[in-house]
Each structure stands twice: as structure tokens, then as C-alpha cells.
Design an enzyme around this catalytic site. Structure first.
Site, PDB file in Angstrom:
ATOM      1  CB  SER A  17     -15.457 -19.856   3.453  1.00  0.00           C
ATOM      2  OG  SER A  17     -14.841 -18.857   2.689  1.00  0.00           O
ATOM      3  CB  THR A  62     -13.066 -12.698   4.800  1.00  0.00           C
ATOM      4  OG1 THR A  62     -13.401 -11.925   3.657  1.00  0.00           O
ATOM      5  CG2 THR A  62     -14.269 -12.800   5.721  1.00  0.00           C
ATOM      6  CE  LYS A  66      -9.015 -11.295   2.710  1.00  0.00           C
ATOM      7  NZ  LYS A  66      -8.911 -11.427   1.254  1.00  0.00           N
ATOM      8  CG  ASP A 103      -6.939 -13.538  -1.176  1.00  0.00           C
ATOM      9  OD1 ASP A 103      -7.784 -14.451  -1.136  1.00  0.00           O
ATOM     10  OD2 ASP A 103      -6.893 -12.609  -0.350  1.00  0.00           O
ATOM     11  N   GLY A 128      -6.725  -0.650  -9.344  1.00  0.00           N
ATOM     12  CA  GLY A 128      -6.878  -0.538  -7.894  1.00  0.00           C
ATOM     13  C   GLY A 128      -5.523  -0.512  -7.216  1.00  0.00           C
ATOM     14  N   GLY A 131      -5.813  -3.122  -0.701  1.00  0.00           N
ATOM     15  CA  GLY A 131      -5.342  -4.430  -0.261  1.00  0.00           C
ATOM     16  C   GLY A 131      -5.563  -5.515  -1.306  1.00  0.00           C
ATOM     17  CB  ALA A 132      -8.384  -6.328  -3.565  1.00  0.00           C
ATOM     18  CG  ASN A 152      -6.039   3.623  -7.271  1.00  0.00           C
ATOM     19  OD1 ASN A 152      -7.005   2.861  -7.325  1.00  0.00           O
ATOM     20  ND2 ASN A 152      -5.807   4.406  -6.233  1.00  0.00           N
ATOM     21  CB  THR A 154      -6.056   8.159  -5.638  1.00  0.00           C
ATOM     22  OG1 THR A 154      -7.432   8.286  -5.272  1.00  0.00           O
ATOM     23  CG2 THR A 154      -5.232   9.240  -4.975  1.00  0.00           C
ATOM     24  CG  MET A 216      -9.585  -9.939  -8.538  1.00  0.00           C
ATOM     25  SD  MET A 216      -8.102  -9.115  -7.927  1.00  0.00           S
ATOM     26  CE  MET A 216      -8.208  -9.428  -6.196  1.00  0.00           C
TER      27      MET A 216
HETATM   28  P1  ATR Z   1      -9.512  -3.200  -0.824  1.00  0.00           P
HETATM   29  O1  ATR Z   1      -8.812  -3.655   0.407  1.00  0.00           O
HETATM   30  O2  ATR Z   1     -10.774  -3.914  -1.163  1.00  0.00           O
HETATM   31  O3  ATR Z   1      -8.596  -3.137  -1.996  1.00  0.00           O
HETATM   32  P2  ATR Z   1      -9.386  -0.331  -0.379  1.00  0.00           P
HETATM   33  O4  ATR Z   1      -8.025  -0.398   0.212  1.00  0.00           O
HETATM   34  O5  ATR Z   1     -10.419   0.537   0.248  1.00  0.00           O
HETATM   35  O6  ATR Z   1     -10.073  -1.751  -0.468  1.00  0.00           O
HETATM   36  O7  ATR Z   1      -9.211   0.077  -1.917  1.00  0.00           O
HETATM   37  C1  ATR Z   1     -10.296   0.266  -2.753  1.00  0.00           C
HETATM   38  C2  ATR Z   1      -9.777   0.501  -4.171  1.00  0.00           C
HETATM   39  O8  ATR Z   1     -10.884   0.652  -5.055  1.00  0.00           O
HETATM   40  C3  ATR Z   1      -8.937   1.759  -4.315  1.00  0.00           C
HETATM   41  O9  ATR Z   1      -7.957   1.513  -5.283  1.00  0.00           O
HETATM   42  C4  ATR Z   1      -9.969   2.769  -4.796  1.00  0.00           C
HETATM   43  O10 ATR Z   1      -9.435   3.872  -5.504  1.00  0.00           O
HETATM   44  P3  ATR Z   1      -8.891   5.187  -4.716  1.00  0.00           P
HETATM   45  O11 ATR Z   1      -7.573   4.807  -4.124  1.00  0.00           O
HETATM   46  O12 ATR Z   1      -8.795   6.233  -5.741  1.00  0.00           O
HETATM   47  O13 ATR Z   1      -9.927   5.484  -3.656  1.00  0.00           O
HETATM   48  C5  ATR Z   1     -10.772   1.910  -5.724  1.00  0.00           C
HETATM   49  N1  ATR Z   1     -12.133   2.417  -5.994  1.00  0.00           N
HETATM   50  C6  ATR Z   1     -13.188   2.423  -5.168  1.00  0.00           C
HETATM   51  N2  ATR Z   1     -14.272   2.944  -5.788  1.00  0.00           N
HETATM   52  C7  ATR Z   1     -13.885   3.261  -7.047  1.00  0.00           C
HETATM   53  C8  ATR Z   1     -14.546   3.811  -8.193  1.00  0.00           C
HETATM   54  N3  ATR Z   1     -15.846   4.150  -8.161  1.00  0.00           N
HETATM   55  N4  ATR Z   1     -13.832   3.969  -9.326  1.00  0.00           N
HETATM   56  C9  ATR Z   1     -12.519   3.631  -9.380  1.00  0.00           C
HETATM   57  N5  ATR Z   1     -11.840   3.105  -8.334  1.00  0.00           N
HETATM   58  C10 ATR Z   1     -12.510   2.919  -7.182  1.00  0.00           C
END
Ligand code: ATR
Length: 282
Positions: A17, A62, A66, A103, A128, A131-132, A152, A154, A216
Site C-alpha cells: 500500500s 488490513t 478489519k 474491497d 469461501g 470475511g473475504a 465453501n 464447510t 483474490m
Molecule cells: P478470510 O477472512 O480470509 O476470508 P476466514 O474467515 O478464516 O478468512 O475464511 C477462510 C476461508 O477459506 C473459509 O471459507 C475456509 O473454509 P472453511 O470455512 O471450510 O474453513 C476457506 N479455506 C481455507 N483453507 C481451505 C482449503 N484448503 N480448501 C478449501 N477452502 C479453504
């Protein structure tokens, strides 16, 4: 007196930045300086108060602050409100702390303005549910895709995010396995899997012929998800460098009332990256 800005995060030493904003300032002739602040994990609100109390004009926020920046903002833009996160802080006329989130707009501008992707009527998959992903959902829906699926690892988190965001437009949540045969025109990776050197595990046929992928994240070389896109026949595999510069330009516009030209700065960062990569190989 020169106006002072900073980015706060933890870690912060690799933030681009300061370079981006000093290029914007040079290009637009703005008298400002922009530094880095290593945020204290225990004391973020006090650090923000200190920065503005000592005459600071604006901050970018960042990881991992956030959400906390959202909590301490006394006024929030609709974009910050729907994202549940703030990446841009400024002071309002009465000295109140104002939180914005650039963003989502940054992603949209990179996709549509810089790369010419037409979002309207397209089938879009967002990977995903953290937060992103949450930060870009509403701006994506405002681009009027034919369908937006949030998927996702999960599945329950994707379902919950889709349910919480349904006021912004039609979308549904899904697990990753259920994406087989999805044929999406655009797949956006908002997971953090790339930070561990992986791509989310997706069915082979979830990208449409001539579909695009957008990661991203960005890195020195091809990200794991860009690699996945290339291996699955994507017409374009974009990484998040353009989004990084575009979200910075939106913050700059909010603070200074001038929109910088992002293209030379994106080129500069890509050139710098290539030089470093070539240097690494020799
Ligand atoms: P951020 O704020 O960067 O979005 P976060 O809230 O920790 O971070 O979320 C991370 C995301 O990446 C989640 O959607 C996570 O999936 P889960 O909810 O199932 O944990 C996803 N993620 C992280 N590692 C992953 C992987 N190896 N394969 C698929 N999804 C992944």
C-alpha cells in the site's frame, strides 16, 4: 503541512500500500505521505485514536483488524455495513470515525473495467465463506449476474452466509462437492487455501468452456488457484493484484476526491514482480 496516511495490520512489512499510494500521490500531485503501522493485537482502538489524534488524515486497515475497525467506526458506508468489515478509515466533519470498505468495488473494477468481464447475465461461483467472501458478495450481486452461488468447504457456513445476504439479491449456498456440472462462467476464489499453497478441491467440470477464474490472492508467481484455472481450460486466469490496486484507488478517491489512474501502477507492480521472480531463478 503534508497530510499523513498509513496502513495498519499485523504483519505489515510486506504491504504494497505505501508504494501504491505514493505512486497515486505523485501522479495526481497530492501533498501527502503514507506509512506502515504494525498494529498491536491488544490495543488496536487506542492506536487508531493516537494516529488520528496526532493529525493523521486516513488509514487503511488490513488483516487481522478489519472487523475491529468496523466495530469502532461510528459511521459506516453501506459497503462497510454489508461486508461487516472496514478497510478505510477517515474522520467525518464532526471528528467522528468513518468506516468504508473498498474491497468489493476494487474487485468489480478490476474484473469489469480493467479486464472487460461482463458480469450481467453470467453464472458466477464465489468460493469461501469468510470475511473475504462476505466483503465482495453485495457488489457482485449489484453487477446482476444470472446466478451467484457461494460455495465453501464447510457447506453450512456458505448456507449461513447466503441466508444472511439474501436481501442483496438472488444467491444460494453450497458445499464444494455439489458443484459438479456447474459450468460457471466465472469462479472467484475468496478462500485462504492459497496461503497454504493449495487450491480448494473442486469438481473438474465446474468451469464452463471459455470460463474465467479470479483469485483474490496474488503472489510472486502463479497462485495455486490460477494454476487450477489454467489446468481446467480457463480463457483467463486473473490474480488479485489488480484488485489490490483498485481498492487502494477507491480509498484514495474517498480521502482526496481525485481518482488516480490505476493502470500504470498495476504495470509497475507486475514488472517489479517479474524482475524479482527472474532474479530468484538466477
Ligand atoms: P478470510 O477472512 O480470509 O476470508 P476466514 O474467515 O478464516 O478468512 O475464511 C477462510 C476461508 O477459506 C473459509 O471459507 C475456509 O473454509 P472453511 O470455512 O471450510 O474453513 C476457506 N479455506 C481455507 N483453507 C481451505 C482449503 N484448503 N480448501 C478449501 N477452502 C479453504
Amino acid at each position: 503541512m503534508t497530510d499523513r496516511y498509513a496502513v495498519i495490520g499485523n504483519p505489515i512489512e510486506h504491504s504494497k500500500s505505501p508504494l501504491i499510494h505514493s505512486e497515486f500521490a505523485r501522479q495526481t500531485g497530492q501533498d501527502m505521505e503514507y506509512g506502515r503501522l504494525l498494529g498491536n493485537l491488544e490495543d488496536f482502538p487506542a492506536e487508531v485514536r493516537r494516529f488520528f489524534g496526532s493529525g493523521g488524515c486516513g488509514m487503511n486497515v488490513t488483516v487481522p483488524f478489519k472487523e475491529e475497525a468496523w466495530r469502532i467506526s461510528s459511521e459506516r458506508s453501506p459497503e462497510a455495513e454489508s461486508a461487516g468489515a472496514v478497510n478505510t478509515l477517515s474522520l467525518g466533519r464532526g471528528g467522528e470515525l468513518r468506516g468504508d470498505n473498498t474491497d468489493g468495488v476494487g474487485l468489480l473494477r478490476d474484473l469489469t473495467e480493467n479486464n472487460g468481464f461482463e458480469l450481467a447475465g453470467k453464472r458466477v461461483l464465489l468460493l469461501g465463506a469468510g470475511g473475504a467472501a462476505r466483503g465482495v458478495l453485495r457488489p457482485l450481486l449489484e453487477g446482476r449476474p444470472a446466478e451467484l452461488v457461494v460455495a465453501n468447504r464447510t457447506a453450512a457456513r456458505a448456507a449461513a452466509l447466503a441466508a444472511a445476504s439474501k436481501a442483496y439479491g438472488p444467491l444460494r449456498g453450497s458445499g464444494l462437492d455439489a458443484l459438479a456440472g456447474g459450468h460457471f462462467d466465472l469462479i472467484i476464489n475468496a478462500t485462504s487455501a492459497g496461503l497454504a499453497g493449495a487450491a480448494p478441491s473442486l469438481p473438474d467440470d465446474c468451469l464452463a468452456p471459455h470460463g474465467w477464474t479470479y483469485d483474490m490472492l496474488y503472489g510472486e508467481g502463479q497462485t495455486p488457484f490460477c494454476h487450477w484455472g489454467a489446468a481446467h481450460g480457463a480463457d483467463r486466469t486473473l490474480d488479485g493484484l489488480g484488485m489490490l490496486v483498485e481498492q487502494a484507488a477507491e480509498s484514495f478517491l474517498l480521502w482526496r476526491g481525485v481518482r488516480p489512474d490505476t493502470r500504470p501502477v498495476i504495470c509497475l507492480l507486475r514488472r517489479g514482480r517479474n524482475v524479482r521472480r527472474e532474479g530468484d531463478q538466477t
